[in-house]
Design a protein around this motif. Sequence first.
Motif, PDB file in Angstrom:
ATOM      1  N   ASN A  28       0.839  -1.201   0.000  1.00  0.00           N
ATOM      2  CA  ASN A  28       0.000   0.000   0.000  1.00  0.00           C
ATOM      3  C   ASN A  28       0.873   1.249   0.000  1.00  0.00           C
ATOM      4  OD1 ASN A  28      -2.367   1.568   0.076  1.00  0.00           O
ATOM      5  ND2 ASN A  28      -3.339   0.183   1.538  1.00  0.00           N
ATOM      6  N   LEU A  29       0.209   2.412  -0.171  1.00  0.00           N
ATOM      7  CA  LEU A  29       0.902   3.680  -0.393  1.00  0.00           C
ATOM      8  C   LEU A  29       0.219   4.799   0.382  1.00  0.00           C
ATOM      9  CD1 LEU A  29       0.952   3.373  -4.287  1.00  0.00           C
ATOM     10  CD2 LEU A  29       2.846   2.772  -2.767  1.00  0.00           C
ATOM     11  N   ALA A  30       1.014   5.817   0.735  1.00  0.00           N
ATOM     12  CA  ALA A  30       0.450   7.028   1.345  1.00  0.00           C
ATOM     13  C   ALA A  30       1.399   8.186   1.133  1.00  0.00           C
ATOM     14  CB  ALA A  30       0.211   6.820   2.842  1.00  0.00           C
ATOM     15  N   TRP A  31       0.828   9.369   0.926  1.00  0.00           N
ATOM     16  CA  TRP A  31       1.622  10.588   0.860  1.00  0.00           C
ATOM     17  C   TRP A  31       1.935  11.049   2.265  1.00  0.00           C
ATOM     18  CZ3 TRP A  31       3.677  11.917  -3.575  1.00  0.00           C
ATOM     19  CH2 TRP A  31       3.037  11.529  -4.757  1.00  0.00           C
ATOM     20  N   GLY A  32       3.121  11.672   2.443  1.00  0.00           N
ATOM     21  CA  GLY A  32       3.472  12.179   3.754  1.00  0.00           C
ATOM     22  C   GLY A  32       4.642  13.135   3.670  1.00  0.00           C
ATOM     23  N   GLY A  33       5.155  13.487   4.846  1.00  0.00           N
ATOM     24  CA  GLY A  33       6.278  14.406   4.913  1.00  0.00           C
ATOM     25  C   GLY A  33       5.868  15.851   4.709  1.00  0.00           C
ATOM     26  N   ASP A  34       6.864  16.731   4.728  1.00  0.00           N
ATOM     27  CA  ASP A  34       6.601  18.158   4.526  1.00  0.00           C
ATOM     28  C   ASP A  34       5.955  18.391   3.169  1.00  0.00           C
ATOM     29  OD1 ASP A  34       7.762  18.616   6.963  1.00  0.00           O
ATOM     30  OD2 ASP A  34       9.714  19.179   6.135  1.00  0.00           O
ATOM     31  N   GLU A  35       4.822  19.061   3.173  1.00  0.00           N
ATOM     32  CA  GLU A  35       4.075  19.394   1.958  1.00  0.00           C
ATOM     33  C   GLU A  35       3.669  18.163   1.164  1.00  0.00           C
ATOM     34  OE1 GLU A  35       6.559  22.118  -0.189  1.00  0.00           O
ATOM     35  OE2 GLU A  35       6.041  23.814   1.128  1.00  0.00           O
ATOM     36  N   LEU A  36       3.632  17.002   1.821  1.00  0.00           N
ATOM     37  CA  LEU A  36       3.225  15.742   1.180  1.00  0.00           C
ATOM     38  C   LEU A  36       4.053  15.462  -0.075  1.00  0.00           C
ATOM     39  CD1 LEU A  36      -0.671  15.937   1.556  1.00  0.00           C
ATOM     40  CD2 LEU A  36       1.001  14.914   3.098  1.00  0.00           C
ATOM     41  N   ARG A  37       5.361  15.603   0.066  1.00  0.00           N
ATOM     42  CA  ARG A  37       6.271  15.354  -1.049  1.00  0.00           C
ATOM     43  C   ARG A  37       7.121  14.102  -0.820  1.00  0.00           C
ATOM     44  NH1 ARG A  37       6.626  18.962  -5.076  1.00  0.00           N
ATOM     45  NH2 ARG A  37       5.525  20.938  -4.822  1.00  0.00           N
ATOM     46  N   GLU A  38       6.607  13.197  -0.006  1.00  0.00           N
ATOM     47  CA  GLU A  38       7.218  11.884   0.192  1.00  0.00           C
ATOM     48  C   GLU A  38       6.147  10.824  -0.004  1.00  0.00           C
ATOM     49  OE1 GLU A  38      10.533  13.229   3.544  1.00  0.00           O
ATOM     50  OE2 GLU A  38       8.656  12.274   4.148  1.00  0.00           O
ATOM     51  N   LEU A  39       6.536   9.715  -0.602  1.00  0.00           N
ATOM     52  CA  LEU A  39       5.618   8.603  -0.794  1.00  0.00           C
ATOM     53  C   LEU A  39       6.065   7.457   0.105  1.00  0.00           C
ATOM     54  CD1 LEU A  39       3.138   7.662  -2.451  1.00  0.00           C
ATOM     55  CD2 LEU A  39       4.748   6.632  -4.067  1.00  0.00           C
ATOM     56  N   TYR A  40       5.149   7.004   0.966  1.00  0.00           N
ATOM     57  CA  TYR A  40       5.452   5.895   1.873  1.00  0.00           C
ATOM     58  C   TYR A  40       4.851   4.616   1.309  1.00  0.00           C
ATOM     59  CZ  TYR A  40       7.340   9.174   5.199  1.00  0.00           C
ATOM     60  OH  TYR A  40       8.131  10.125   5.798  1.00  0.00           O
ATOM     61  N   VAL A  41       5.639   3.555   1.369  1.00  0.00           N
ATOM     62  CA  VAL A  41       5.274   2.279   0.771  1.00  0.00           C
ATOM     63  C   VAL A  41       5.375   1.191   1.852  1.00  0.00           C
ATOM     64  CG1 VAL A  41       5.770   0.612  -1.059  1.00  0.00           C
ATOM     65  CG2 VAL A  41       6.262   3.048  -1.423  1.00  0.00           C
ATOM     66  N   THR A  42       4.286   0.446   2.047  1.00  0.00           N
ATOM     67  CA  THR A  42       4.324  -0.652   3.007  1.00  0.00           C
ATOM     68  C   THR A  42       4.661  -1.962   2.301  1.00  0.00           C
ATOM     69  OG1 THR A  42       1.915  -0.910   2.766  1.00  0.00           O
ATOM     70  CG2 THR A  42       2.707   0.377   4.640  1.00  0.00           C
TER      71      THR A  42
END
Length: 300
Positions: free
Chosen positions: A271-285
């Motif tokens: 799965n995936l989620a946006w995150g980090g400052d200004e949502l400029r990181e993509l998190y991947v499980t």
Amino acid sequence: MKPFSPSLLLFCSALILLTLLSCTQEFDPTAGEPEVVTEGFQFTEGPYWHSDGYLLFSDIPANRIYKWTPGNPESEVFLEPSGNSNGIDARPDGTLLLAQHAGMVSEVTDSLTTTPIASEYNGMRLNSPNDLTVRSDGLIYFTDPTFGVSDEEQELDFAGVYRINSDGSVELLYDRFRLPNGIAFSPDESYLYINDSDTGQILRFEVLDNGNIENPEPFANVGALAEMGGSDGMVTDTDGRLYTTGPNGLIIYDRDRNVIKRIPFDHQITNLAWGGDELRELYVTSPSAIYRIPMNTQGW
């Protein structure tokens, strides 16, 4: 009239060529390679970036939700038991919502307990709510495959896509998937993307003002469920690109269904989620670890 010099003609030709090349090169949404930020889990899913600056994610068999804060390689238990939660999202007011393999969709109270808001359809137990997304007006959409329900417990003879209305009623929207899984809105909420883990097909539905969906059309197919997983979590960015997990890693599509980029992994991603400052990181499980990818684009 003075003729062009050969050097000027050569310069003009080179400039035209560079312009044409820049127009045909695809924009790369990624700004770096995936890196592990925390690991040591059984099977992670459902990442959700909290506005307070941390990542929540489910470990389904561990029956826990973990909290990871940037800069810390370790994650702490946020909620246990979690009802074998999978997808995590939130209402517009910030109230956390969980899709739970235990057969329900619940909200998380301020005291970190769970309260079911949907557990059945037409008097029959939901199968195994998997992923969910929330429209800006508060309508909740979720998928309900059969991954986490036993034959003895299963009461519905189909796997559906549902909406939880503002009055709390549960409405069936679509029942033609074999294993509906990932679900994500386009940034303007005019489309809803839903995929089928069994076949790998991603459908794009038009979303009406009243919250109904219609006119499903094939958007892409990432391949059938295999040893390395299948069509699972999805997100979109502010420019309308679609990001999806698949049996061969992460795949990024533009709005016209063209593959922009593939990022292979040597194991399943979920799965995936946006995150980090200004949502400029993509998190991947993935089953055992959480990855972060720096991005050139922005989530929402």
